[in-house]
Scaffold this motif. Structure first.
Motif, PDB file in Angstrom:
ATOM      1  N   VAL A   1      10.428  16.031  16.928  1.00  0.00           N
ATOM      2  CA  VAL A   1       9.981  16.260  15.731  1.00  0.00           C
ATOM      3  C   VAL A   1       9.530  15.220  14.378  1.00  0.00           C
ATOM      4  CG1 VAL A   1      11.506  17.428  13.666  1.00  0.00           C
ATOM      5  CG2 VAL A   1      11.652  18.472  15.840  1.00  0.00           C
ATOM      6  N   ALA A   2      10.542  14.453  15.183  1.00  0.00           N
ATOM      7  CA  ALA A   2      10.641  13.247  14.371  1.00  0.00           C
ATOM      8  C   ALA A   2       8.503  12.818  13.846  1.00  0.00           C
ATOM      9  CB  ALA A   2      10.315  11.427  14.383  1.00  0.00           C
ATOM     10  N   LEU A   3       7.495  12.513  15.261  1.00  0.00           N
ATOM     11  CA  LEU A   3       6.490  12.782  15.308  1.00  0.00           C
ATOM     12  C   LEU A   3       5.712  13.674  14.837  1.00  0.00           C
ATOM     13  CD1 LEU A   3       6.028  12.006  19.055  1.00  0.00           C
ATOM     14  CD2 LEU A   3       4.911   9.886  17.209  1.00  0.00           C
ATOM     15  N   GLY A   4       5.841  14.952  14.908  1.00  0.00           N
ATOM     16  CA  GLY A   4       5.117  15.674  14.016  1.00  0.00           C
ATOM     17  C   GLY A   4       5.798  16.298  11.916  1.00  0.00           C
ATOM     18  N   LEU A   5       6.993  15.418  11.965  1.00  0.00           N
ATOM     19  CA  LEU A   5       6.508  14.928  10.059  1.00  0.00           C
ATOM     20  C   LEU A   5       5.813  13.906   9.971  1.00  0.00           C
ATOM     21  CD1 LEU A   5      10.693  15.861  10.228  1.00  0.00           C
ATOM     22  CD2 LEU A   5       8.295  16.896   9.466  1.00  0.00           C
ATOM     23  N   THR A   6       5.758  13.429  10.521  1.00  0.00           N
ATOM     24  CA  THR A   6       5.264  12.013  10.818  1.00  0.00           C
ATOM     25  C   THR A   6       3.596  11.917  10.564  1.00  0.00           C
ATOM     26  OG1 THR A   6       6.490  10.205  11.502  1.00  0.00           O
ATOM     27  CG2 THR A   6       4.189   9.502  11.721  1.00  0.00           C
ATOM     28  N   PHE A   7       3.217  12.704  11.735  1.00  0.00           N
ATOM     29  CA  PHE A   7       1.592  12.917  11.592  1.00  0.00           C
ATOM     30  C   PHE A   7       1.517  13.621  10.648  1.00  0.00           C
ATOM     31  CE2 PHE A   7      -2.355  15.782  13.875  1.00  0.00           C
ATOM     32  CZ  PHE A   7      -2.960  14.659  13.355  1.00  0.00           C
ATOM     33  N   ARG A   8       2.325  14.829   9.913  1.00  0.00           N
ATOM     34  CA  ARG A   8       2.008  15.868   8.550  1.00  0.00           C
ATOM     35  C   ARG A   8       1.760  14.566   7.165  1.00  0.00           C
ATOM     36  NH1 ARG A   8      -1.269  19.283   6.744  1.00  0.00           N
ATOM     37  NH2 ARG A   8      -0.080  20.774   5.297  1.00  0.00           N
ATOM     38  N   ARG A   9       2.821  13.708   7.565  1.00  0.00           N
ATOM     39  CA  ARG A   9       2.705  12.723   5.949  1.00  0.00           C
ATOM     40  C   ARG A   9       1.811  11.566   5.815  1.00  0.00           C
ATOM     41  NH1 ARG A   9       7.586  12.455   3.587  1.00  0.00           N
ATOM     42  NH2 ARG A   9       7.476   9.985   2.508  1.00  0.00           N
ATOM     43  N   ALA A  10       0.988  11.208   7.404  1.00  0.00           N
ATOM     44  CA  ALA A  10       0.012  10.172   7.552  1.00  0.00           C
ATOM     45  C   ALA A  10      -1.540  11.713   6.854  1.00  0.00           C
ATOM     46  CB  ALA A  10       0.255   9.855   9.010  1.00  0.00           C
ATOM     47  N   VAL A  11      -1.588  12.767   7.610  1.00  0.00           N
ATOM     48  CA  VAL A  11      -2.522  13.017   7.044  1.00  0.00           C
ATOM     49  C   VAL A  11      -3.130  13.452   5.870  1.00  0.00           C
ATOM     50  CG1 VAL A  11      -3.785  15.604   8.080  1.00  0.00           C
ATOM     51  CG2 VAL A  11      -2.897  14.122   9.486  1.00  0.00           C
TER      52      VAL A  11
ATOM     53  N   ARG B   1       0.830  -0.506   0.021  1.00  0.00           N
ATOM     54  CA  ARG B   1      -0.177  -0.490   0.206  1.00  0.00           C
ATOM     55  C   ARG B   1       0.830   1.216   0.272  1.00  0.00           C
ATOM     56  NH1 ARG B   1      -4.160   0.983   4.537  1.00  0.00           N
ATOM     57  NH2 ARG B   1      -4.966   2.098   3.494  1.00  0.00           N
ATOM     58  N   LEU B   2       0.354   2.390  -0.945  1.00  0.00           N
ATOM     59  CA  LEU B   2       1.352   3.594  -0.849  1.00  0.00           C
ATOM     60  C   LEU B   2       1.559   3.779  -0.018  1.00  0.00           C
ATOM     61  CD1 LEU B   2       0.031   4.776  -4.302  1.00  0.00           C
ATOM     62  CD2 LEU B   2       2.251   3.465  -3.873  1.00  0.00           C
ATOM     63  N   ARG B   3       0.130   4.336   1.219  1.00  0.00           N
ATOM     64  CA  ARG B   3       0.473   4.535   2.412  1.00  0.00           C
ATOM     65  C   ARG B   3       1.315   4.148   3.467  1.00  0.00           C
ATOM     66  NH1 ARG B   3      -4.192   6.068   6.927  1.00  0.00           N
ATOM     67  NH2 ARG B   3      -3.404   9.284   7.102  1.00  0.00           N
ATOM     68  N   GLN B   4       0.911   2.912   3.545  1.00  0.00           N
ATOM     69  CA  GLN B   4       2.361   2.299   4.142  1.00  0.00           C
ATOM     70  C   GLN B   4       3.619   2.703   4.011  1.00  0.00           C
ATOM     71  OE1 GLN B   4       1.210   0.924   7.032  1.00  0.00           O
ATOM     72  NE2 GLN B   4      -1.115   0.682   7.123  1.00  0.00           N
ATOM     73  N   ARG B   5       3.905   2.789   2.626  1.00  0.00           N
ATOM     74  CA  ARG B   5       5.190   2.946   1.741  1.00  0.00           C
ATOM     75  C   ARG B   5       5.831   4.521   2.961  1.00  0.00           C
ATOM     76  NH1 ARG B   5       5.286   0.806  -4.054  1.00  0.00           N
ATOM     77  NH2 ARG B   5       4.846  -1.152  -3.683  1.00  0.00           N
ATOM     78  N   THR B   6       4.579   5.570   2.507  1.00  0.00           N
ATOM     79  CA  THR B   6       4.449   6.811   2.684  1.00  0.00           C
ATOM     80  C   THR B   6       4.914   7.397   4.716  1.00  0.00           C
ATOM     81  OG1 THR B   6       3.495   7.149   1.323  1.00  0.00           O
ATOM     82  CG2 THR B   6       3.718   8.746   3.249  1.00  0.00           C
ATOM     83  N   VAL B   7       4.533   6.170   5.310  1.00  0.00           N
ATOM     84  CA  VAL B   7       4.183   6.298   6.862  1.00  0.00           C
ATOM     85  C   VAL B   7       4.994   5.097   7.599  1.00  0.00           C
ATOM     86  CG1 VAL B   7       1.960   7.730   6.718  1.00  0.00           C
ATOM     87  CG2 VAL B   7       1.963   5.192   7.516  1.00  0.00           C
ATOM     88  N   GLY B   8       5.213   4.467   7.169  1.00  0.00           N
ATOM     89  CA  GLY B   8       5.684   3.188   7.111  1.00  0.00           C
ATOM     90  C   GLY B   8       7.408   3.434   8.712  1.00  0.00           C
ATOM     91  N   TRP B   9       8.094   4.015   7.453  1.00  0.00           N
ATOM     92  CA  TRP B   9       9.595   3.467   7.730  1.00  0.00           C
ATOM     93  C   TRP B   9       9.302   5.056   9.042  1.00  0.00           C
ATOM     94  CZ3 TRP B   9      13.194   0.403   7.206  1.00  0.00           C
ATOM     95  CH2 TRP B   9      13.087  -0.239   5.859  1.00  0.00           C
ATOM     96  N   TRP B  10       8.798   5.922   8.583  1.00  0.00           N
ATOM     97  CA  TRP B  10       8.505   6.844   9.835  1.00  0.00           C
ATOM     98  C   TRP B  10       7.752   6.914  11.160  1.00  0.00           C
ATOM     99  CZ3 TRP B  10       9.911  12.056   9.088  1.00  0.00           C
ATOM    100  CH2 TRP B  10      11.086  12.607   8.318  1.00  0.00           C
ATOM    101  N   ILE B  11       6.734   5.925  11.466  1.00  0.00           N
ATOM    102  CA  ILE B  11       6.173   5.074  12.390  1.00  0.00           C
ATOM    103  C   ILE B  11       7.111   4.164  12.812  1.00  0.00           C
ATOM    104  CG2 ILE B  11       4.237   3.872  13.359  1.00  0.00           C
ATOM    105  CD1 ILE B  11       2.625   5.153  11.494  1.00  0.00           C
ATOM    106  N   ALA B  12       8.170   4.226  12.465  1.00  0.00           N
ATOM    107  CA  ALA B  12       9.307   2.696  13.069  1.00  0.00           C
ATOM    108  C   ALA B  12      10.518   3.856  13.643  1.00  0.00           C
ATOM    109  CB  ALA B  12       9.344   2.283  12.365  1.00  0.00           C
ATOM    110  N   LEU B  13      10.920   5.036  12.514  1.00  0.00           N
ATOM    111  CA  LEU B  13      11.546   6.038  13.374  1.00  0.00           C
ATOM    112  C   LEU B  13      11.220   6.094  14.835  1.00  0.00           C
ATOM    113  CD1 LEU B  13      13.933   7.828  13.682  1.00  0.00           C
ATOM    114  CD2 LEU B  13      12.658   9.282  11.962  1.00  0.00           C
ATOM    115  N   THR B  14       9.468   6.893  14.918  1.00  0.00           N
ATOM    116  CA  THR B  14       8.949   7.653  16.191  1.00  0.00           C
ATOM    117  C   THR B  14       9.188   6.119  17.562  1.00  0.00           C
ATOM    118  OG1 THR B  14       6.945   7.739  15.618  1.00  0.00           O
ATOM    119  CG2 THR B  14       8.063   8.825  14.713  1.00  0.00           C
TER     120      THR B  14
END
Length: 271
Positions: free
Chosen positions: A129-139, A88-101
């Motif tokens: 900062v990582a959470l802010g970027l992750t949440f923005r990408r998620a939205v 899924r494209l959405r998982q590709r968009t946020v998955g690595w970022w959620i892992a980082l957080t």
């Protein structure tokens, strides 16, 4: 419009990385909270991180929100590992970022256990900062028509994590300044506490605006602010002015989100 493409080797790698990051976070939590023989969080850094260590520390019950965050991240980790989520494209968009957080979350607890108080501030700011970027990408990656689990496990869990860590960053920084600053600073602590809470209100509104008024960050932030108010109104150190301000800021942060959530029930096109 489907957001699923052909699977790639990197997709499986991402799923494994998310699982590994969750495991690291849990181990870090066990180490950081003293479950593996270390010191309990409230006693770390000479007690600087306890609920009575500064004027901007929430009462201890506030920290029970970590149970909801960890449970949500566990559910996300399992869900994203399913074959249907792999490409899924959405998982590709946020998955690595959620892992980082999750890695940074566990790292903060390890730093708190073994390093210095200034390094805990640095660690939690990086997490914020990582959470802010992750949440923005998620939205911004959300497509119309995506289901309940997307809203709950990506937007909801990340938003809850972000909202709480926003206040935790304030508390952590206040703990550091209280522990290292001269005793004379206490005379103006109430004034500076109120000023900081006004800034928190602005940050909370900014998160709401750029997060398209998703409710999870506001709920987590308001939760922490209410417990901060409880600590200052009924606990030590006592600071009724800060307590009342914290309640007002909680209302300022939460009210716009609740109003817009109500509008979305009537008009689903409101965003």
């Amino acid at each position: 419009m489907s957001d699923t493409e052909a699977s790639r080797p990197a997709d499986l790698g991402r799923q494994i990385a998310v699982i590994a990051a969750f495991c690291f976070m849990i181990i870090g939590a066990m180490v950081g909270t003293g479950l593996l023989g270390g010191t309990a969080v409230q006693d770390l850094q000479g007690g600087a991180l306890d609920a009575d260590a500064s004027y901007l520390a929430p009462a201890r019950p506030a920290f029970s929100i970590w149970s909801a965050i960890y449970l949500g991240l566990a559910a996300y980790t399992i869900w994203q590992a399913l074959p249907g989520q792999r490409a899924r494209l959405r998982q590709r968009t946020v998955g690595w970022w959620i892992a980082l957080t999750m890695v940074l979350n566990g790292l903060w607890l390890v730093v708190a256990q073994f390093a210095t108080l200034p390094l805990t501030v640095l660690a939690i700011v990086v997490l914020l900062v990582a959470l802010g970027l992750t949440f923005r990408r998620a939205v911004t990656s959300r497509l119309t028509g995506e289901g309940f689990l997307d809203a709950l496990l990506i937007d909801g869990v990340t938003g809850l994590h972000l909202g709480w860590v926003t206040l935790a960053t304030v508390a952590n920084t206040a703990a550091w300044l209280t522990a290292t600053g001269p005793a004379a600073w206490e005379a103006s602590a109430t004034l500076w506490g109120i000023v900081v809470l006004v800034v928190v209100a602005l940050i909370g509104l900014a998160i709401g605006f750029f997060g398209r008024w998703r409710i999870a960050p506001a709920l987590a932030l308001a939760w922490g602010l209410c417990w901060l108010a409880a600590a200052r109104l009924a606990g030590a150190p006592s600071a009724p002015e800060i307590g009342v301000t914290a309640l007002l800021v909680a209302a300022v942060v939460l009210l716009p989100t609740v109003v817009i959530a109500g509008l979305r029930l009537v008009r689903p096109d409101v965003d």
